[in-house]
Structures are given as C-alpha cells and as structure tokens.
Write a protein that holds these residues in place. Structure first.
Motif, PDB file in Angstrom:
ATOM      1  N   GLY A  11       6.611   3.460   4.383  1.00 42.51           N
ATOM      2  CA  GLY A  11       5.170   3.524   4.595  1.00 42.51           C
ATOM      3  C   GLY A  11       4.808   4.573   5.622  1.00 42.51           C
ATOM      4  N   ARG A  12       3.506   4.779   5.786  1.00 46.18           N
ATOM      5  CA  ARG A  12       2.957   5.730   6.750  1.00 46.18           C
ATOM      6  C   ARG A  12       3.622   7.104   6.635  1.00 46.18           C
TER       7      ARG A  12
ATOM      8  N   SER B 243       6.119   7.757   3.933  1.00 46.90           N
ATOM      9  CA  SER B 243       5.707   7.434   2.577  1.00 46.90           C
ATOM     10  C   SER B 243       6.343   8.361   1.541  1.00 46.90           C
TER      11      SER B 243
ATOM     12  N   ARG C 293      -5.422   0.724   5.750  1.00 49.46           N
ATOM     13  CA  ARG C 293      -4.788  -0.539   6.148  1.00 49.46           C
ATOM     14  C   ARG C 293      -5.825  -1.510   6.697  1.00 49.46           C
TER      15      ARG C 293
ATOM     16  N   TYR D 130       0.833  -1.207   0.000  1.00 48.77           N
ATOM     17  CA  TYR D 130       0.000   0.000   0.000  1.00 48.77           C
ATOM     18  C   TYR D 130       0.865   1.255   0.000  1.00 48.77           C
ATOM     19  N   HIS D 131       0.545   2.138  -0.923  1.00 48.22           N
ATOM     20  CA  HIS D 131       1.251   3.414  -1.002  1.00 48.22           C
ATOM     21  C   HIS D 131       0.390   4.497  -0.352  1.00 48.22           C
ATOM     22  N   ASP D 132       0.904   5.141   0.692  1.00 48.01           N
ATOM     23  CA  ASP D 132       0.185   6.238   1.329  1.00 48.01           C
ATOM     24  C   ASP D 132       0.330   7.496   0.483  1.00 48.01           C
TER      25      ASP D 132
ATOM     26  N   PHE E 251      -3.898   7.087   8.008  1.00 49.55           N
ATOM     27  CA  PHE E 251      -3.002   5.956   7.764  1.00 49.55           C
ATOM     28  C   PHE E 251      -3.694   4.633   8.069  1.00 49.55           C
TER      29      PHE E 251
ATOM     30  N   GLY F 151      -2.102  10.746   3.736  1.00 47.89           N
ATOM     31  CA  GLY F 151      -1.344  10.294   4.896  1.00 47.89           C
ATOM     32  C   GLY F 151      -0.815  11.464   5.707  1.00 47.89           C
TER      33      GLY F 151
ATOM     34  N   THR G 228      -3.209   2.002  -3.977  1.00 52.45           N
ATOM     35  CA  THR G 228      -3.052   3.367  -3.503  1.00 52.45           C
ATOM     36  C   THR G 228      -4.442   3.947  -3.289  1.00 52.45           C
TER      37      THR G 228
END
Lengths: 612, 340, 112
Positions: free
Chosen positions: A520-521, A524, A505, A488-490, A501, A495, A562
């Motif tokens: 991530g998070r 990102s 998820r 997963y792309h934030d 965030f 984000g 995304t």
C-alpha cells in the motif's frame, strides 16, 4: 630537515591516482559541455553561496554515512557506510597523522597512504597511541563491512534481496581490487609493525601473531607492493565502473542544493544522475516487470548502466510502466521516470502529431469544472457517481467533457512527445480558464498530474477522492458506515505521482473497514494498465495485473476499491471480488441521494466556498 | 450381473436427455441438479432459433416418458468425489452419499455478466438490457417498453458482448448469439412494427441450417438493419435514451445513433458448476475455461479420468441440437464402457 | 490542340502489386500485435481525436496492410495517443504503440 620518502612500490598507486584524475577531469569536461551558459554560472557561483555548509552536511550524510540506504536496509546501510566513511576517515586521519609527523604542509600524495612503511618507530610522534588506535579502528570498520559485502555476494537473501545487481567484467575487476585493498593494507601494516612496533590493537597484535610463524620482515615489502597495485587497479578501473557513483553523487548533491531538477530533455543533470547510480540493486526487487515477467533488464540498475556506457536498452526505455516503485526505494533518489521519458524524447525526436482541428472553446460558466478524462468514459459507473454526488451536494458544476473531451496531454508527454502535448494542453487550458471555475475536478489521476504540473490554471485541481472527503466534512453529503471490509489500491499516478494517500483512506474509513496491505501507499503496485508502458503486450499486462491482484486480495476483502478508471478496467475482468472506484463506493453509501435545497442558494453559501 | 449406476451431474437438456437414454438402456441413473428444477437455461427461454419454436415444447418432450426409475436430486451440490476401486463416491452438501460406476458431466454454461463490460452501461443505464432479459420479457409476455414507459422507436442489438473479447478474458466465439440476435430482432419487430432495429456486429456467423434463411428473412421481411461496427461505449441522454458510438466500418465513418433500448448479446462462459466439478475431478480445462475432452474428434466424451465422461455445453458453446445429440452419443460411449 | 471526345480515367482499383509492403513488415517487427486486427472499428468508435477530425485507426491499419502508405501518412498524425483504444480493442492490439511506431517510421526516426 626536509626529505622525500620514496620507494618504487608507490609508483602503481601514484600513477593510478593520476590516471583517475585525468579521467575524471575528462568526464566532467564532457558533461560541462552539455551545460547551458546560465547553468554554468549557477554552478560556478554556487561554491561561494551560503549553501555550502548544507551541501557538505548532505554529502557527509549521504555519500559517507549513507543515511537513505540505512533507512532502506540497515545491513546494507552499515556495509556502505563502513566502506565510505571508514575509508574516508583513514585518508583524512592518515593525512593529519603524516603531516604532524613530517611537519610539512605538503606531502607526496602517496605518503599518508603508505605512512607506516616509511615510519621506523612511533618514538617522537605526538599522540601516536591515539593515532594508531583510531587508524586501526577505522581499518577494522572497513574490514567488517568487507566481510558483510563478501557475505552479500554469497547470500543476498540476508539483505532482503533475492539477487544483487549483476556486475560486468570491469566491475568485477574493480570489485576484486577493492576487496583486496584493505586486507592487503592490514597485512602490510601488520608485517611492518612486527618489525617496527608501530601497530595498534589490530595491526600490532596481528603482526606479532603472524611473525610467530611467518617471516614478517621478508613478507612486508611484497605486501606493500600488492597493496599499492590493488589501489592502482581500483583507481584505473573506477571511471569505467559503477564506482564512478562516488564522485558523481557528490556533484549530484551539490547540483540539487543549487536547485537543479530533472528537465524535459536529457541534459547535464540527467548525466550526473545516471552516473550517480551505484548499481546497489535495491531497485531490482521493486520492479514488477522483473518479478512478474522476468524482464530484469528494465530495472534501473541495468538501464542506467547501459546509458552510462552508451549502450542504451530500447526495451528498458519503452517497456517500463513508469509506476515509480523503483525511484521510491532508490537510496540516491535518482529520477528514473524522468530519465526514461527524456530518452523517449530523444528517440522520438522527429515524431510530431498535429491537432489543427481542435475546436475553439465555448462559453459555459461554472464554479466547479468536472473533467472526467478519456478513460473515465469507459467506466460510466464512475462519472455517473461523481455527477450524482455533486448534484446531491448542490454543487454548480460543468461537466466539461460530458460527451468526450480533448486528451489532457499526459499520454503524449510520457511518450516524450512534449511539443505535440503542448497543443492539447493549451486547448484544454483555454477551455478550463474561460469557464471561470474556481476548482478543477477530475476522476483520472493521469489527468490530475498533468493539470497540476503542466497546466497554468491558477485554480486548485483535485481528484474526486480529495473533493468528496471535503464534501463529507462540510456535511453536504451524509454517508452510512457498513461492516464491509475493503482493500484499497493506490493508483500510481495518484499516490506516488501526486502524493495523495490520505484522502482516499479517510473517505473509505467513513464508509467501511479498510484493510491495510503491505503493498500500500508508496509501495503500491502497478495494476498493469499504465499508459507509461509503450511496448508491453496485452498478455504481459494481464500477468502483471493478476500478480498484483493476488497481493491486493491477500486479506480476502469484500471489495477492492481503487481511484483510477484505468486501474478499475484492468482489475475488473480478473478479480474474483468486485472492483469499485472510490466515488462509486461513496455513492452506494450515501444516505440522502437527492437534495431538496436550491442549488442557487448553495453556490453562495459559506460551506460551498469552503469546499471550493 | 448387477445393474450398473451412472451419476449424471447437471439437469439441463443434456443431462435430462442422457439420463433418459441411459435408463432406457437399462442403467440405474442418479440425476443431480444444483438448481431447484430440471431444464436448465431452457426454463428462461421463450422461443428457439431458427424456427421460433417455443422452448416449452422441448422441455415438455424432455419430461415426456421420463422414466420413474431415475433418481432425481435437485438443489444438490456435490462437495467431494472419491473413488473406491472402480466406483465413484459422491458426497453432497446435504450429506447424501451416492455411489456410481460412471460419471457423466453435463454442467453446462452460464452467460457473461454484462456488468463487467462497464462501458456498455448495463446496470448503470436503465435502458440497457441483455439478451437474457429480453427473452425473459418475451416469455413473461411483458410489453417491451423503456424505463420511462415509452414504446421504443429504435433498438440496437450489440453482438459479441463478452465473447470474442480478450478484454473480458474470453477469446472464444459463443456461436449462438448471432442467430439469437437475429431471432430476437425479428420477434421484436413483430411486436413493435414501427420500431427501427439495428444489429451491430463484427462478423455474422450463421453456421446452422436455417440460420442464413432467418437472416435473409430478417432483412427482407422485417427490415432489420445490420451495421458492421463494434460499440466502444454508450452514453445516456437526458431522456434516458442512449447514444451509441460505433464506427460504421463499411462506410469508414464514425456513426452516432440514439437508441431507446440497447440489447447486449451476452456470450457463453463455463458455468460455476463446470469449473467446480472440473476441479473436483481434476479434469483438463481448455484456455477458455471449458472442459477439454480427450480428443475432440475421436473421443469427444472421454476425459483423462477413467469413467468420467462429458456431454453438452460444458465442453464449449453449443446450440440445442448439438447439445442433445452430444448427450445421446455420450450414452453410447458409457454403455460401451460399462458393458466391457 | 483539338479536344478529343474522351479522357483517360485514373485506374480506381487497388493493385496489390503496387502496394508498399516494406513499412508494414517493419512495423510488424516492432509491434507484432498489428496482425491481430479484425477491423471491428472499436478503436475508431471511441476515439478521442475522431470526435473532432477524420481519423480512424482501423482504416490506418487496413491501409497499412494494403501497402497504401500515402493514406496512412495523411491520417496518422492526428492521434492523441490517449490510449482509450488500448482498453477497448477486443483483440489486445497494442494500438498506442502501433501508432507511435508508424509515426516514427514515417518521420524517419529509427524504429529499433
């Protein structure tokens, strides 16, 4: 008996301090001039407010202990703490010590600094053993930090940084002076101690050792001179160097506690923030324009330094993607994104766009208003999935921009064009309000941010990733779990921009296995498609995207998910695996895609109200 | 002297034509094809531009007099290519080992995956199809109907989908789609005389002999309408038809048009085989991912690797005439190489 | 005054020499991708502002390149800078920045 200890060597230091004070007053006066009268009142009365204790605590934790820096990087944190806290304690305890000794309220400013020079022996000095021990301890602390600092210049990798921020000539002079201050103090006190025996475990022993093979008595006086000169050089240079951050940050903490926030224009608060940048260089490695394109001048450490010195770098203003990675890691918490937008506002002062042609609102009503956003019209897969899910859940919704709507206004705002944006904001606001909706749903994180921050809507605004989780939880839609592994792309605006965030998820975890990635998070990456960047070319954006993809696909996922149409469009042509929006992904996993129940019933049922 | 062996990689028109000519010239030929049968894209095509000749005729002619001496290996994927002195050693996924004195790469092209041009709605909206789909319909003699089973009253052909588009990652012109669109528009009009048919183009590149004539005929006889404008995005109407937004650049006005069927003219991209064999052999790729000959003018078949030659659309978009001519010319070059 | 039987028509030709090409030169320095435009009209066809008003970035660019500043001035301030055209432009023209640069130049702000 009252007498003044004096020796000509104290002059450089005293004059240096005087010059520093004059410069500081001059700077603060200039900044003060930028202030609105009502803000001046807040600042004046702030001192008397009950917040003072909290402010002092924060100043202690941030300016002296460097708490946030510790969190970022313990080694860096320690280094900064030794200098700030160690030096502060040397001054504080030196003052107490010298006052007890002289027995008077008022000492000459240089007296505590050069106390050991004027002290003939420890005899008759109360708590002399404790004082010498503490003073030596803090001197040792500072010196340990100095060793680390020197090491950092040589080998920055140790600190998790590829390169520290490059200093300018005057910074180098100040830095050299700073480096000399404490070793010179150590030498001066040690030589003197060899004669007078006033030293502690550090200066006493070193003095004894040195006097064994050096003429300590002869060297002591030049050492004190050098110490004084080093201090003087540092103080005279300070207002023109990054060390200005020391007083500026204290002021910044004070202002923040009084509720000051970045505004839309480059103002007093911005200037204080700019000056609070210590050029520590933590931001240097966070910037993708630097790592992917080598555009190092975009990095806040350099951009802010340029602003400080009235040498604005236009490229740094216009090219930055405003992804916010740098301000996420900034130990001082400087709002660099806001500052860049403020500078754009200044640069585009004369630019006004006009929209007298905007249509009046019509009179459609709905519970939920869905605003897909301009970009989402280029990703029909997203808007169609959202619509299908809403229909399946039986939500009474209105697709406000079904055939294209008015831009949300954020693209103008991030170009600093607030007045132009206001026209769009007001038009959309009227449209949304007259619909009587109790919830505004959008597929575009860019729209989401402006709806939340700049619109006066008085209803909740949600990104579809948040709303769809609620639909699942309310059991209005059912999903099946598959064994696919996804990454997963934030999106930046969702984000870091809106703090969302968890919901994406949660949603993905119900459908497939989610790979957590290092970028991530909060960390990102920017996809390269951001509207934040104005002047970056397409080819450069593509390089940014390819580099980001490499990190996102490191775990070899089956799919890249995304939650932003712009991210999707940017990654799609470059990605070897499929790229999907979270809504599309959810729709593929839905078990029952049509609902037999009547939507009318569902509007009023408790579940939907809960969902709303 | 021992008979020299040439391994031809790819059994499309270029590979077949070259294999035949090589065999006629006395070489031992191994023809390797990853698919189930020879003929390549020709198998999916109904009729060819500019004269609407059936593609089957070409296939038939390629098979006619196909020498029995040629070893044809279909469903064969090459996993490694090594060298032993002057000979190449090819290993396949089926663990066959083939030795050859020269290699001819005829790995060809694939068409752009229209799903990637999401704003056009392929794979999302039911009435958006590609030129390959339409040709398939023609070939299967399937009636041209919308997803709701209606005869389309308006059809739009969108030129340059995945070609001349930096956003799809392809800057190059695919060359043949313009004339293909005109050919398909004409064929469609023959089938649906009532339909109004539009071509949305940026530039019309009628480069071959007979192409401009077909274009003229499409205007004169079939009343195909040409609108100079590129589609930004398509919307789906309630009835499943599509609303296309283009700028009619010649009147400088935005144009909205409802279309029952939207045909995307998908462009040429290097095939997966071209990419794979190119990397196995360490060949040079041009910026669009096609294989780069040593000298486009003077050594159009030679590569940086001695004994490795190129023919056909693995080098870039080509029409059938060019592909076949290129294959024959490659045979001459290989003969020269192997007899010296 | 006697009324004559004819009147003098304004010249309807684009006279190349009368164009003001200083603007396009300045803009090209600030946004070099300007010269990549092939007038395909994708920017205008998907344009958010063009749903409501007569605005075509394609036309703006061609007028700019022909040195017809007045036409550019009349149209340019309708853009919403939404950035949709950046995503669709097949030539990778940095359309959003281009509009901003033109607007900036025409309003007298310093470009760079």
């Amino acid at each position: 008996m009252y007498y003044i200890d004096y020796d000509p060597f104290v002059l450089p230091f005293t004059l240096g301090v005087l010059a520093l004070l004059v410069m500081l007053f001059w700077k603060f006066f200039q900044w003060w001039d930028k202030l609105q009268p009502e803000d001046r009142i807040v600042i004046r009365t702030g001192l008397r407010s009950g917040k003072l204790l909290a402010i002092l605590k924060e100043v202690f934790l941030e300016s002296l202990i460097h708490r946030r820096m510790w969190k970022q990087n313990p080694l860096q944190g320690y280094m900064h703490m030794t200098f700030a806290f160690g030096w502060f304690m040397l001054i504080l305890i030196g003052n107490v010590e010298s006052r007890i000794h002289s027995g008077v309220e008022f000492n000459m400013p240089y007296y505590p600094i050069f106390f050991k020079f004027f002290l003939d022996s420890n005899e008759g000095l109360p708590f002399s053993k404790s004082f010498t021990f503490i003073m030596d301890f803090f001197l040792l602390l500072v010196l340990s930090g100095l060793v680390l600092a020197m090491f950092k210049r040589v080998n920055a990798k140790l600190y998790g940084m590829k390169k520290p921020a490059k200093p300018e000539a005057i910074d180098r002079i100040a830095l050299t002076a700073l480096w000399f201050i404490f070793p010179l103090r150590l030498l001066a006190e040690s030589f003197t101690s060899a004669v007078t025996g006033t030293g502690g475990f550090l200066t006493g022993n070193l003095g004894e050792f040195l006097s064994g093979w050096l003429p300590a008595r002869l060297l002591a006086y030049p050492a004190w001179w050098s110490y004084s000169v080093a201090l003087s050089v540092f103080f005279v240079c300070m207002p023109f160097t990054r060390y200005m951050h020391i007083p500026a940050e204290v002021l910044l903490i004070y202002l923040r506690h009084l509720g000051f926030k970045p505004s839309k224009t480059y103002d007093f608060f911005s200037v204080v923030e700019v000056n609070s940048c210590p050029s520590c260089g933590v931001c240097v490695e966070s910037c993708q324009l630097k790592s992917s394109l080598g555009h190092g001048n975009i990095v806040p450490a350099y951009f802010l330094r340029g602003l400080k010195k009235d040498r604005e770098d236009m490229q740094a203003v216009n090219e930055c993607m405003l992804c916010g990675r740098c301000q996420q890691v900034c130990p001082v918490g400087i709002h660099v994104n806001d500052i860049r937008i403020q500078r754009r506002d200044l640069l585009n002062k004369q630019v006004v766009f006009n929209y007298p042609y905007l249509p009046p609102p019509d009179h459609q009503k709905a519970d939920v208003v869905y605003f897909a956003g301009c970009m989402t019209h280029l990703t029909p897969g997203i808007k169609r999935s959202v619509e299908n899910i809403l229909k399946a859940a039986g939500i009474h919704y209105l697709f406000l921009d079904k055939e294209g709507g008015i831009c949300c206004g954020r693209p103008l705002q991030i170009a600093g064009l607030w007045d132009s944006a206001r026209q769009l904001v007001e038009s959309n606001q009227r449209l949304i309000r007259q619909s009587g909706a109790r919830l505004l749903l959008t597929s575009c994180p860019i729209c989401l941010k402006v709806f939340r921050e700049e619109y006066d809507l008085r209803i909740p605004v949600m990104h579809h990733s948040q709303y769809l989780v609620q639909l699942i939880e309310a059991e209005l839609i059912n999903v099946a779990f598959s064994s696919r592994e996804v990454s997963y792309h934030d999106p930046c605006e969702l984000g870091r921009g809106c703090g969302i965030f968890e919901e994406p998820r949660q949603l993905i975890s119900r459908i497939a296995g989610l790979q957590e990635i290092t970028a991530g998070r909060e960390k990102s990456l920017c996809c390269g498609g951001s509207l934040g960047g104005l002047s970056l070319s397409f080819q450069e954006r593509k390089r940014l995207a390819s580099d980001a993809l490499k990190q996102l696909l490191a775990g070899q996922p089956d799919l890249l998910i995304t939650a932003c149409p712009l991210c999707k469009k940017t990654f799609q042509p470059l990605s070897p695996v499929g790229v999907m929006d979270i809504a599309e992904f959810l729709y593929t996993a839905m078990e029952q895609k049509t609902r037999t129940a009547q939507p009318e019933v569902l509007i009023n049922c408790n579940e939907t109200v809960a969902v709303l | 002297m021992m008979t020299k062996t040439v391994a031809v990689i790819g059994g499309g028109p270029a590979g077949m034509e070259a294999s035949k000519e090589l065999a006629f010239n006395g070489f031992q030929v191994v023809l390797l094809e990853s698919g189930a049968r020879l003929g390549g894209h020709m198998n999916q095509w109904d009729r060819l531009f500019p004269n609407k000749r059936p593609a089957g005729e070409i296939l038939e002619s390629l098979y006619r007099n196909f020498p029995g001496s040629i070893t044809v290996m279909t469903e064969t994927n090459i996993t490694s290519i090594g060298r032993n002195a002057d000979r190449f050693i090819l290993r396949t996924a089926g663990r066959d080992v083939i030795e050859a004195d020269a290699l001819l790469v005829c790995t060809g092209f694939r068409v752009f995956d229209a799903i990637l041009k999401e704003e056009y709605g392929y794979g999302i909206y039911d009435n958006v199809i590609t030129s390959v789909d339409l040709e398939q319909w023609f070939k299967e003699k399937r009636p041209v109907l919308t997803s709701h089973g209606r005869v389309p009253a308006t059809v739009g052909f969108i030129h340059c989908v995945g070609s001349r588009d930096e956003k799809s990652g392809n800057l190059h012109c695919s060359k043949v789609c313009c004339v293909t669109a005109v050919k398909q528009a004409v064929e469609l009009k023959e089938k649906l005389p009532e339909a109004r048919i539009f071509c949305f183009y940026m530039d019309l590149r009628m480069f071959g002999l007979g192409y401009e004539e077909l274009y003229k005929e499409s205007q004169e006889k079939y009343r195909i309408q040409f609108i100079r404008g590129r589609l930004s995005e398509a919307f789906e109407n309630m009835d499943g038809s599509l609303m296309a937004k283009v700028e009619d650049t010649l009147t400088a006005k935005p144009l909205r048009i409802n279309l029952d069927l939207l045909v995307l003219m998908v462009g040429f991209l290097p095939s997966d085989g071209t990419a794979a064999i190119g990397s196995l052999l360490g060949l040079t790729f041009n910026p669009n991912g096609f294989l780069q000959p040593r000298d486009g003018h003077l050594q159009p078949h030679d590569t940086e690797q001695q004994g490795v030659f190129l023919a056909g659309s693995c080098k870039g978009p080509k029409n059938l005439e060019e592909t076949l001519a290129d294959a024959r010319s490659a045979v001459l070059r290989i003969r020269q190489y192997l007899t010296n | 005054m006697p009324r004559w039987g004819y009147k003098i028509h304004e010249d309807r030709q684009v006279i190349w020499e009368e164009g003001d090409f200083s603007l396009v030169e300045r803009i090209r320095l600030a946004e070099p991708s300007l010269c990549l435009c092939i007038s395909c009209g994708t920017c205008a066809s998907g344009c958010t502002a063009a749903q409501f008003t007569d605005f075509s970035l394609r036309r703006v660019i061609i007028q700019l390149q022909r040195g017809r500043i007045e036409e550019v001035r009349q149209e340019i301030d309708r853009c919403m800078l939404c950035g949709k055209c950046i995503l669709t432009c097949p030539r990778g023209v940095n359309t959003r920045h281009l509009v901003l640069c033109i607007r900036k130049e025409l309003s007298g702000d310093v470009l760079y």
